[in-house]
Scaffold this active site. Structure first.
Site, short mmCIF file in Angstrom:
data_model
loop_
_atom_site.label_atom_id
_atom_site.label_comp_id
_atom_site.label_asym_id
_atom_site.label_seq_id
_atom_site.Cartn_x
_atom_site.Cartn_y
_atom_site.Cartn_z
N CYS A 56 0.87 -1.18 0.00
CA CYS A 56 0.00 0.00 0.00
C CYS A 56 0.91 1.22 0.00
O CYS A 56 1.99 1.19 -0.59
CB CYS A 56 -0.96 -0.03 1.20
SG CYS A 56 -0.15 -0.02 2.81
N ALA A 57 0.52 2.29 0.66
CA ALA A 57 1.36 3.48 0.70
C ALA A 57 2.41 3.40 1.79
O ALA A 57 3.54 3.83 1.62
CB ALA A 57 0.51 4.73 0.88
#
Length: 462
Positions: free
Chosen positions: A424-425
């Site tokens: 993800c981030a």
């Protein structure tokens, strides 16, 4: 006037208490479901909460109108075009409500459909005769930096474009004519899936929004409609559930009631019967050792939102948390209407020590380790669980984008037998997604520490 803004970071949700300090009469707007904070403040200030006002049927949380009305003896207020399945007072467009005398705090209700058909905003005048309002509570019609998305409840009787058309008219005919000095107080801030460009600021002015808000600067209605209907983040799967439940009469939350303590065998039997074990520890602690099949949704993050994204509303939940966090876990799930917490695993550390054969570690790769694995492993399956807008700005080559909220329904697009890396981030969502994949039978799953940002930094340096 007493004006208090409450902000719940984990749901990016703002609610409000407004009172006339002379009459001591008060209202609460868009309350969260656990309502003790409003009641405590009202008691400390000597206020009587007489109205619980909802700007619309919320989709991203289960509102506390029923709980607060019961506890305070208050009347629930919606727009007159709303049709909830409980007793309420409907208010017409332009109707006013005085909390004090002629010079006291006065509310004016404006019907502002678009985000939903029944959406309304509440203009607040500190003194009844004021020409310039103190502020306006815009619900999900107008945010700081954005406007409410018209596609969440493109529902019975209305299309997305019809709602966008209404939204444009509401903004231009009802809100933008307010004086520039009018403060804008929305129901959500940055992080909410109710819009795509919400600011971290919790309030603004109408003048600043007319100057800087991209949606209010649209040249015309067709341009506006195109802008606000494209590029929206995927809505968590529980949104429709909450939007429907907020219309209904339902059981009240007792936020003081502890969930039931469960032995390991009781928890095991519940999971065998279809329940899911939700481990609320942080991703790093979870990775160091967790019970097989547990899904990691850390309490320190957007716990309820991601629980609602990967767990179905009708699935029983067994909680596993650090000692003392069991009630918090239950109540935060209740904020989205997930009242199906059947208990919590008592003495989890002792359980994992006693049943060490049922404990697994989770593979978390540094960006460098991921690069080495990608080079060495043939057929590596890479899954980007960020939202499409994030992925559009850059992805790891070869990755497939399946936002974490869509993963339960799209899991069949992935090969459970292939070695898999999720990112993800930063690492929170990837731990949720990786643990869900393991729960669904994926055998070789890792996620990337620091997510795309860490990978991008390493890539830039190499």
């Amino acid at each position: 006037m007493k004006f208090i803004q409450y902000y719940l970071d984990c749901l990016s949700h703002a609610s409000y208490l407004i009172a006339d300090e002379e009459s001591k009469r008060a209202v609460v707007v868009d309350p969260q479901r656990d309502v003790s904070e409003y009641l405590r403040d009202a008691e400390e200030l000597g206020l009587k909460i007489e109205l619980v006002i909802e700007t619309h049927f919320h989709a991203d949380f289960l509102s506390g109108h029923l709980e607060l009305a019961e506890a305070a003896g208050a009347t629930i207020v919606y727009s007159s075009v709303a049709e909830p399945e409980f007793d309420y007072m409907g208010v017409d467009d332009g109707q006013t409500y005085a909390l004090g005398g002629p010079d006291g705090v006065t509310l004016k209700f404006l019907h502002t459909p678009g985000h939903t058909p029944e959406s309304m905003s509440i203009v607040v005048y500190e003194h009844g005769g004021d020409e310039v309002p103190y502020g306006v509570m815009t619900g999900d019609t107008l945010f700081i930096g954005d406007v409410g998305r018209p596609d969440l409840l493109a529902s019975i009787g209305f299309s997305r474009d019809e709602l966008a058309d209404m939204l444009y008219d509401s903004l231009h005919n009802k809100l933008m004519p307010l004086p520039d000095a009018t403060r804008v107080y929305p129901a959500h801030g940055a992080g909410s899936a109710c819009g795509k460009n919400l600011s971290t600021e919790l309030w603004s002015t109408m003048g600043d929004q007319k100057e800087w808000n991209y949606a209010l600067r649209a040249a015309d209605k067709p341009t506006f409609m195109a802008m606000v209907t494209e590029g929206q983040p995927p809505a968590p799967s529980y949104f429709v559930y909450d939007a429907i439940l907020n219309r209904k009469d339902r059981e009240l939350l007792d936020e003081t009631k502890m969930p039931q303590a469960m032995t390991y065998q009781q928890a095991l039997d519940a999971v065998a019967g279809g329940a899911i074990l939700v481990d609320g520890r942080g991703p790093d602690e979870f990775a160091q050792g967790h019970l097989r099949g547990a899904v990691n949704i850390g309490l320190e993050g957007r716990y309820a939102e991601f629980a609602g994204s990967v767990v179905k509303p009708d699935v029983d939940i067994v909680l596993m948390t650090d000692d003392g966090q069991e009630l918090e876990g239950k109540n935060r799930l209740a904020r989205i209407g997930f009242d199906n917490v059947i208990g919590y695993l008592a003495e989890p550390e002792k359980v994992m020590f006693t049943h060490i054969d049922q404990v697994e570690v989770a593979s978390r790769l540094s960006a460098k380790q991921f690069g080495e694995r990608a080079a060495d492993v043939s057929g590596l399956q890479i899954v980007d669980v960020r939202n499409p807008g994030e992925a559009a700005a850059g992805m790891i080559p070869g990755a497939v984008n399946i936002p974490v909220g869509q993963l339960p329904d799209r899991i069949g697009e992935l090969d459970a037998n292939a070695p898999t890396v999720v990112y993800c981030a930063g690492g929170y969502r990837s731990s949720v997604a990786a643990s869900l994949l393991r729960n669904r039978g994926f055998g070789d799953v890792s996620d990337i520490l620091g997510g795309y940002n860490a990978w991008d930094e390493v890539t830039q340096k190499s």
